[in-house]
Enzyme design. Sequence first.
Site, short mmCIF file in Angstrom:
data_model
loop_
_atom_site.label_atom_id
_atom_site.label_comp_id
_atom_site.label_asym_id
_atom_site.label_seq_id
_atom_site.Cartn_x
_atom_site.Cartn_y
_atom_site.Cartn_z
N THR A 152 0.87 -1.18 0.00
CA THR A 152 0.00 0.00 0.00
C THR A 152 0.91 1.23 0.00
O THR A 152 1.33 1.67 -1.07
CB THR A 152 -0.97 -0.01 1.20
OG1 THR A 152 -0.24 -0.20 2.41
CG2 THR A 152 -1.98 -1.13 1.06
N LYS A 164 3.88 -6.83 4.29
CA LYS A 164 3.67 -5.40 3.99
C LYS A 164 3.21 -4.70 5.27
O LYS A 164 2.65 -5.31 6.17
CB LYS A 164 2.67 -5.21 2.87
CG LYS A 164 1.27 -5.71 3.11
CD LYS A 164 0.31 -4.80 3.81
CE LYS A 164 0.39 -3.38 3.37
NZ LYS A 164 -0.59 -2.57 4.18
N THR A 192 -2.69 -1.92 7.86
CA THR A 192 -2.44 -3.33 8.05
C THR A 192 -1.10 -3.93 7.77
O THR A 192 -0.50 -3.76 6.72
CB THR A 192 -3.42 -4.17 7.23
OG1 THR A 192 -4.70 -3.77 7.56
CG2 THR A 192 -3.25 -5.62 7.52
N GLU A 233 6.57 4.54 7.39
CA GLU A 233 6.22 5.84 6.82
C GLU A 233 7.01 6.97 7.47
O GLU A 233 7.00 7.13 8.69
CB GLU A 233 4.73 6.12 7.02
CG GLU A 233 3.89 5.32 6.04
CD GLU A 233 2.42 5.57 6.23
OE1 GLU A 233 2.04 6.25 7.19
OE2 GLU A 233 1.64 5.08 5.40
N ASN A 289 0.38 10.82 6.91
CA ASN A 289 -0.82 10.41 7.63
C ASN A 289 -1.87 11.48 7.78
O ASN A 289 -2.95 11.22 8.29
CB ASN A 289 -0.42 9.85 9.00
CG ASN A 289 0.25 8.52 8.83
OD1 ASN A 289 -0.34 7.60 8.27
ND2 ASN A 289 1.51 8.40 9.25
N SER A 348 -9.39 9.93 0.92
CA SER A 348 -10.01 9.49 -0.34
C SER A 348 -9.01 9.55 -1.48
O SER A 348 -8.00 10.21 -1.40
CB SER A 348 -11.21 10.35 -0.66
OG SER A 348 -10.82 11.68 -0.83
#
Lengths: 403, 403
Positions: free
Chosen positions: B165, B188, B199, B279, B398, B403
């Site tokens: 992702t 991942k 996740t 991240e 974050n 969307s």
Amino acid sequence: MTTSNDGKLVRSQGVTAPLGFRAAGIAAGIKKNGKPDLALVFNEGPDYSAAGVFTRNKVKAAPVLWSQQVLTGGRLRAVILNSGGANACTGPGGFQDTHATAEELAKALSNWGTETGAGEIAVCSTGLIGDRLPMDKLIPGITEIVHEMGGGLSGGAEAARAIMTTDTVPKEAAFHHRDKWNVGGMGKGAGMLAPSLATMLIVLTTDAVATPQQLDTALRNATRLTFDRLDVDGSTSTNDTVLLLANGASGVAPSQDELNAAVYAVCDDIAEQLMFDAEGVTKRVHITVTGALDEEQALIGARAISRDSLVKTAFFGSDPNWGRVLASIGIAPIELDPNRISVSFNGSPVCVDGVGAPGAREVDLSGPDIQVLVELNLGDGQATIRTTDLSHGYVEENSAYSS
Amino acid sequence: MTTSNDGKLVRSQGVTAPLGFRAAGIAAGIKKNGKPDLALVFNEGPDYSAAGVFTRNKVKAAPVLWSQQVLTGGRLRAVILNSGGANACTGPGGFQDTHATAEELAKALSNWGTETGAGEIAVCSTGLIGDRLPMDKLIPGITEIVHEMGGGLSGGAEAARAIMTTDTVPKEAAFHHRDKWNVGGMGKGAGMLAPSLATMLIVLTTDAVATPQQLDTALRNATRLTFDRLDVDGSTSTNDTVLLLANGASGVAPSQDELNAAVYAVCDDIAEQLMFDAEGVTKRVHITVTGALDEEQALIGARAISRDSLVKTAFFGSDPNWGRVLASIGIAPIELDPNRISVSFNGSPVCVDGVGAPGAREVDLSGPDIQVLVELNLGDGQATIRTTDLSHGYVEENSAYSS
């Protein structure tokens, strides 16, 4: 200004709003930048009742250890506070510095005409953890601040300014009861929102007639509902201290309920001011959990959400990412049924019975205030936590080098 | 590549390193950007033993509820994984989507010549919480991915890529035992480090002969010491899943200790890769607490430090602000004596017996790796948590609109 049946709350006054309290704030040279860094709150009597609550951190700063000991007597003549250094993790030498500070103030007050012992003086410090205080600046400053206090006006505003670290504005509030007694207060920081410059320090004063036990009850009730529910980054400092001093100068002895209400009103307002001035804040967030099994479970749930970095960064981005709210409360150690949780942001439902509500992704969170309501639908427990977003400003202020 | 007495670990291979496993990864159109988003891991037998560990979050995604149920049988033929949507907080309709996915794959595999039931298929999803999956894309994708897998090469790398992702690189590792059996894996995310795209998903394969009970023991041992001790932001997703499949194709039945060691080696390496790709990471941080009363207390202490925003922002700023480490462990619910705590950063003492060490403020933390060692001097308990700093990059990624 807020007016209720019982009296009115103002922000233009602080610890010297009640009768018989003096205060002062000066620049003693503890801060290298020359800003005010030493504050004094002095109780002229006739009573000297006092109560305090302190950090629950096992690592306690020297002034906390000192003031906790002093408060066992339920009596305070004065509070001396410094910014520019937390005097935490400084060992026996740091404790001796705190002791010397109290002794020096006792001597200065006695010279000024008020016989005072070191055991009647609380000490508070705030700033970077781990360095000894510059006692060569602090000790001469004590003589100077007693002189300053004796010379003139009330000095509450100067004291509030001298305890600031990364605060951008001083915080004061006072409640004037219709029955002619008053509660005043000043504060700085919040949790460890002012981190390397640690500490929430709050001093409250009242001219009501009250015993140390009554003060303790009022103070614990108020802090439990206000400062304990202000959670900017989940961190608890080594120096957090909240003190309440009463001198009975008004001659009025309020009931416990009246005292509780007035102390709560001042604490609640200062807590709101602390949230508004939190480091890097761009959103003021109230997180309410209702329908929990009891108040304690509601509080645990609200706190879990308020400490979630993903929830807080989403709010910084004005993003109604309600899935993060569910994920954060889902891991809290409380009873919940995922299929009965409903969530709203600023009154708009975003999740009903554990499933996204129509239009949830379009809820507008671009304003400065965000109200999160989480309904667990299990019982009557309810609690609210005040928090903030997690912004670039927070990262910037807290990643700056400590020296 | 790491070589030990027992075998060697490589990062160039993943789930298809063991004999008798096939995999594939395709772009089915679930992600709007056209990147790969559907992965399949298929076990050719002869055995179909399996074990799994799942998120402890009370709010569980539909595929977690499904796969937990399937795993009670201790048997798996295949795992189908999608990125581009978590299928969490989607209600009964979302669960039906997961069920339909498993049924569709069972049908496709049966058509391909391998009689398979939906109850032998685990499903994993990752992405934004709260939206239904685009089943009009997913269902045709299943036929396509079975065709893709049947057509050609091993496909492990493609599968690893299709579950990404916000990951910037795919994560694979394989351990080749000298006794001619193998463990492979792909992963991942980490915790909720990839948050709105939630996740951690991990699939492990082995050609060893092992019962579901042996796999369960090896998997719980490994995850307890690796993924459970990787804490990027304290958040636990609704979708976390780690699966281990064994087919016995090597004909070798290792001892429990040998199996434990090999599974641990692969999990530990993937956990390290997840930390490196977290991240916004600019610092890779290992926090070790030693001398606690027991391992559990050491773990609680290390985790408290790893979750402290003030510690993490200080590390982002390369600031050896050790006072924040003491303040964070001081509030952890464990036994400690503030006057016996010593701390070092990258081997340099910064705090000894609760007091700052000479030169502590000058310790150089400008490199990408920070080792924090906290010695409580109370007992033999020890634990290490892998974490990262809290950077502008983390806030940026974050706070982006979901969307």
